[in-house]
Scaffold this active site. Sequence first.
Site, mmCIF file in Angstrom:
data_model
loop_
_atom_site.group_PDB
_atom_site.id
_atom_site.type_symbol
_atom_site.label_atom_id
_atom_site.label_comp_id
_atom_site.label_asym_id
_atom_site.label_seq_id
_atom_site.Cartn_x
_atom_site.Cartn_y
_atom_site.Cartn_z
ATOM 1 N N GLU A 148 7.880 42.138 69.190
ATOM 2 C CA GLU A 148 7.967 42.433 70.634
ATOM 3 C C GLU A 148 6.897 43.473 70.901
ATOM 4 O OE1 GLU A 148 9.911 41.049 72.847
ATOM 5 O OE2 GLU A 148 11.379 39.997 71.608
ATOM 6 N N CYS A 201 7.196 48.760 78.121
ATOM 7 C CA CYS A 201 6.370 47.576 77.867
ATOM 8 C C CYS A 201 6.325 46.684 79.101
ATOM 9 C CB CYS A 201 6.894 46.812 76.668
ATOM 10 S SG CYS A 201 8.617 46.343 76.813
#
Length: 476
Positions: A230, A264
């Site tokens: 990720e 993110c």
Amino acid sequence: MPRTISAHNPRTGEEDYEFAVSTREEIAAEAEKLRAAQPAWEAMGPEGRAAVMMRFADALEAAAPAIAAALAIDTGRQTVAWLEVNGCVGNIRGWAAKAPALFASLPSEVEPSFTPGVEIVPAYSAYPLFGAICPWNFPVILSHIDAVPALMAGCAALVKPSEITPRFVEPMREVLAQVPELPLAYIMGGPEVGQALIEEVDYICFTGSTATGRKVAEAAARQLIPANLELGGKDPMIITASADPEWAAGVALRSSIVATGQACQSIERIYVAREIADAFLAKLVEGAEAVELTYPDPAQGHLGPFIFPPQGAKVQAHIDEAKGKGARVLTGGLIEELGGGTYLRPTILTDVTPDMAVMREETFGPVLPVTVFDDIEDAIAQANDTEYGLSAAVLAASLEEAASIGARLDAGAISLQDGAMTSMVGDAANESRKSSGLGPSRMGNTGLLRFLRRQSLIRQTGQALTIDAYAEGARG
Ligand code: NAD
């Protein structure tokens, strides 16, 4: 004496916490202990594990003040620290509640094979030892987001939090001591401890930068273990001519600057239709200028310091490079050193061009580069013109209009009529695209199912062949 690392306090700039780096021997010993405990854990079945996980959630909830306080020092933010701890409790309870039904839904019936006389019986077993390597931006949430479903799947879990934000681990270990059946442990340190972890585990989940993700993937390939990555993002938001500019400005601002943009899924590029651009920018600047730093009072304001000091310099370099290439700064734009902390007020840039670093690389700060577009086709093409594909957002007058544009964006999670919803909606299954990630979704059912290995018991109900069936000349 074990080697130690000093952690820095982002509000004061002082190095006021020290911890011992896990040695190779300690990591191996921890892995061995967890491996020894894992078969009994898996044998408890999903209901048995869920009961233990519920006790873990209760103990964590009771310790929330201590953990949130430790986290608040490392991250320089209080509200988000509480949201993280509460979110982690919710994540544990959510998976514990969901897992038994998920296991019950797995195909377990005998399946006829298309090989005559053969039947297949499915069986499932967890990867014995799961490992996680975690970043500093949401230390508690991201250290457990994969470990919790892995534990519920029946794995033991060994977690390496970021060396930048280690303080929550001490009170967390006290929580774990109250749930001794739970095969979960932490190891501490930087890159070399991450590499050592990969050598010990059967499955690695990594959350962090794309550059480190590649190194983790290479190390996992050497070990021949699955790696779920990720990684970073450069999320675009498209705002169409039909959107209300004031509403859009409010959504865009929040989606870009929460947690000082150190998320993110932060919106990092904004594409707004020319028809509403002036009104939108006016409201965006107004909103940005009303945002307050959490300095000097950490209990007041919206924007805290950068957690990791070099991040401030990187963000400033993006702004300066953009200015040098002709971008205009409508508000913000200058890092401030206050009381030892590094802060940046929301920074709005216009006249940006696609070649600028602030448009191509992850900035990870409260910076909003705004591009005005005349043609929605061009906006979609520009939004997709990135090496990343984490998430994206569309704001329009109607959900239908937003959805028709969102479906054409090349990213894993698309927020419609809102932004950066991936952080708030934990069960929207999605796979990050391009350099933003690799492997099955951590959200939704695959969040757990990815940790199960399917086994087939292949039953021969007819006659097993003898070697004569393969004798030369036997064909026909
Ligand atoms: P980072 O890549 O610098 O470090 C992450 C972790 O990897 C740390 O624990 C670090 O010690 C470890 N590490 C560093 N080098 C290693 C190596 N060679 N081998 C093994 N482990 C190693 O990331 P960061 O700066 O801590 O976090 C910020 C990044 O994380 C941003 O790019 C952000 O977008 C990304 N992120 C992604 C998600 C997501 O879900 N996609 C969520 C949060 C953060």
